[in-house]
Design a protein around this motif. Structure first.
Motif, short mmCIF file in Angstrom:
data_model
loop_
_atom_site.label_atom_id
_atom_site.label_comp_id
_atom_site.label_asym_id
_atom_site.label_seq_id
_atom_site.Cartn_x
_atom_site.Cartn_y
_atom_site.Cartn_z
N ALA A 27 62.18 -2.98 49.87
CA ALA A 27 60.97 -3.66 49.44
C ALA A 27 60.65 -3.40 47.97
CB ALA A 27 59.79 -3.24 50.31
N LEU A 28 60.96 -2.18 47.49
CA LEU A 28 60.69 -1.83 46.09
C LEU A 28 61.87 -2.10 45.17
CD1 LEU A 28 58.59 1.47 46.28
CD2 LEU A 28 57.80 -0.89 46.11
N GLY A 29 63.01 -2.49 45.77
CA GLY A 29 64.18 -2.79 44.95
C GLY A 29 64.86 -1.56 44.38
N VAL A 30 64.80 -0.44 45.11
CA VAL A 30 65.49 0.78 44.67
C VAL A 30 66.42 1.23 45.79
CG1 VAL A 30 63.54 1.46 43.22
CG2 VAL A 30 63.68 2.32 45.56
N ASP A 31 67.26 2.21 45.52
CA ASP A 31 68.16 2.70 46.56
C ASP A 31 67.45 3.77 47.38
OD1 ASP A 31 69.07 5.54 45.52
OD2 ASP A 31 69.15 4.18 43.79
N PRO A 32 67.88 3.98 48.63
CA PRO A 32 67.22 4.97 49.50
C PRO A 32 67.20 6.38 48.93
CG PRO A 32 68.61 3.51 50.80
CD PRO A 32 68.90 3.20 49.37
N THR A 33 68.22 6.73 48.16
CA THR A 33 68.25 8.07 47.56
C THR A 33 67.08 8.28 46.61
OG1 THR A 33 70.67 8.13 47.74
CG2 THR A 33 69.63 9.68 46.20
N THR A 34 66.83 7.26 45.78
CA THR A 34 65.70 7.32 44.86
C THR A 34 64.38 7.39 45.62
OG1 THR A 34 66.90 6.08 43.18
CG2 THR A 34 64.51 6.12 42.99
N MET A 35 64.27 6.61 46.69
CA MET A 35 63.06 6.62 47.49
C MET A 35 62.83 8.00 48.11
SD MET A 35 60.49 4.73 48.49
CE MET A 35 61.02 3.02 48.31
N GLY A 36 63.90 8.60 48.66
CA GLY A 36 63.78 9.93 49.25
C GLY A 36 63.39 10.98 48.22
N ARG A 37 63.94 10.85 47.01
CA ARG A 37 63.63 11.81 45.96
C ARG A 37 62.15 11.72 45.55
NH1 ARG A 37 67.27 10.39 42.79
NH2 ARG A 37 66.10 9.04 41.35
N ARG A 38 61.64 10.48 45.47
CA ARG A 38 60.22 10.32 45.12
C ARG A 38 59.31 10.91 46.20
NH1 ARG A 38 60.07 4.00 42.95
NH2 ARG A 38 61.27 4.35 41.03
N LEU A 39 59.69 10.70 47.46
CA LEU A 39 58.88 11.25 48.55
C LEU A 39 58.88 12.77 48.52
CD1 LEU A 39 57.23 11.04 51.13
CD2 LEU A 39 59.38 10.81 52.41
N ARG A 40 60.05 13.37 48.35
CA ARG A 40 60.12 14.85 48.31
C ARG A 40 59.33 15.40 47.13
NH1 ARG A 40 65.42 13.53 49.71
NH2 ARG A 40 66.13 13.77 47.55
N ARG A 41 59.37 14.69 46.00
CA ARG A 41 58.62 15.14 44.82
C ARG A 41 57.12 15.09 45.08
NH1 ARG A 41 60.66 12.01 39.83
NH2 ARG A 41 59.38 10.33 40.71
N LEU A 42 56.67 14.03 45.77
CA LEU A 42 55.25 13.91 46.09
C LEU A 42 54.83 14.99 47.08
CD1 LEU A 42 52.58 12.34 45.87
CD2 LEU A 42 53.39 10.87 47.72
N GLU A 43 55.64 15.22 48.11
CA GLU A 43 55.31 16.26 49.09
C GLU A 43 55.25 17.64 48.43
OE1 GLU A 43 56.92 14.50 53.34
OE2 GLU A 43 58.38 15.48 52.01
N ALA A 44 56.15 17.89 47.50
CA ALA A 44 56.15 19.18 46.81
C ALA A 44 54.90 19.33 45.97
CB ALA A 44 57.40 19.31 45.94
N ALA A 45 54.50 18.25 45.29
CA ALA A 45 53.31 18.31 44.43
C ALA A 45 52.05 18.53 45.25
CB ALA A 45 53.21 17.03 43.61
N LEU A 46 52.00 17.92 46.44
CA LEU A 46 50.81 18.03 47.29
C LEU A 46 50.85 19.25 48.21
CD1 LEU A 46 50.37 14.28 48.34
CD2 LEU A 46 49.14 15.53 46.55
N GLY A 47 52.04 19.82 48.38
CA GLY A 47 52.17 20.96 49.27
C GLY A 47 51.96 20.61 50.72
#
Length: 297
Positions: A27-47
């Motif tokens: 839907a965002l036009g990116v690869d799943p690896t990039t999507m997973g990396r963004r999610l992990r980065r957000l979870e790390a930032a929010l704890g």
């Protein structure tokens, strides 16, 4: 708390709406690896962990549910800011419309080019399928549904009535005869209809409104496939009149048995005043009023 990139929130929102990381990436036009990396980065930032991995995909955790409301509000505000900035140049951005297959393919698709040509900077996604995307979950900006939603942060108004009737091909009627009364359908006639456990809206259960006890022998979740089956002489079936009326292969059967249904225009309450939504609603209201004789002949 470290600063968080808006793209990470967009990734979270896409996964929450799609329910699957891979689908969100598409839907965002990116690869799943990039999507997973963004999610992990957000979870790390929010704890906090925002999703649980399940067999079907990603399910929101309690922390994810709490974040979703805030991110949806942020996305809605960003959309309003963008639209206000662009108003001087006309509508822009994307309008995603979810409709039933019949209305989308056989009615809306024939008229929608006029709306798009009036707003050339607006991209329009027409999702016409056996089922609906949810405006409440922001899967679509607007939906044309078969009933008024009873729950959720939605606003709806009745768009139009439409009628359905029983049809068959001339070839079929020559071979099997034309039923004179509804009870004649119980013997000697094949019926075309929906697969019972794949019916996505109760309004589609209408064979019993022709005559109690009728069951389809040839079944499909696609109304377009049903029309093809009926037109090819496979059996008799119920179709929207706005579809069957333009098919010269089809003949009305038991014309006194008409079924009335309604279309409802539905959108999320937070975006109902966005220019692209209000413009489409006004255009669609005018279009269905002008075509009333086609919807309810």
């Amino acid at each position: 708390m470290p600063s968080i990139d808006w793209s990470d929130y967009q990734a979270f929102l896409a996964i929450a709406r799609a329910g699957q990381l891979a689908a969100a990436a598409r839907a965002l036009g990116v690869d799943p690896t990039t999507m997973g990396r963004r999610l992990r980065r957000l979870e790390a930032a929010l704890g906090a962990r925002l999703f649980e991995q399940t067999r079907s995909g990603q399910d929101l955790t309690e922390a994810g549910e709490a974040l979703l409301a805030s991110v949806e509000a942020m996305a809605s505000a960003a959309g309003r800011i963008s639209e206000r900035a662009d108003q001087g140049d006309g509508l822009s951005g994307t309008l995603r419309i979810s409709t039933s297959e019949g209305f989308g393919c056989w009615f809306l698709a024939r008229h929608l080019p006029a709306f798009q040509s009036a707003h050339p900077r607006l991209a329009i996604d027409l999702v016409a399928s056996s089922g609906f995307l949810s405006p409440g979950r922001r899967e679509a900006d607007v939906a044309v549904m078969l009933s008024r939603p009873r729950t959720g942060p939605l606003v709806a108004h009745k768009l139009a009535d439409y009628t359905l009737a029983l049809y068959g091909s001339r070839d079929y009627l020559d071979r099997h005869g034309t039923p004179a009364r509804p009870a004649d359908l119980l013997e000697g006639h094949a019926l075309v209809g929906y697969i019972p456990d794949l019916i996505y809206a109760p309004e589609l259960r209408y064979l019993d409104e022709i005559h109690t006890g009728l069951r389809a022998a040839l079944r499909s979740p696609s109304i377009t496939a049903q029309q093809s089956l009926i037109a090819s002489g496979a059996g008799l079936g119920v179709l929207p009149c706005f579809m069957a009326g333009s098919d010269a292969r089809l003949v009305p059967v038991l014309p006194e048995k008409r079924i009335l249904r309604s279309f409802w225009f539905v959108t999320h309450q937070d975006i109902r005043k966005l220019p692209r939504v209000t413009a489409f609603r006004q255009w669609l209201d005018e279009t269905v009023r002008r075509m009333e004789g086609v919807l309810t002949p």
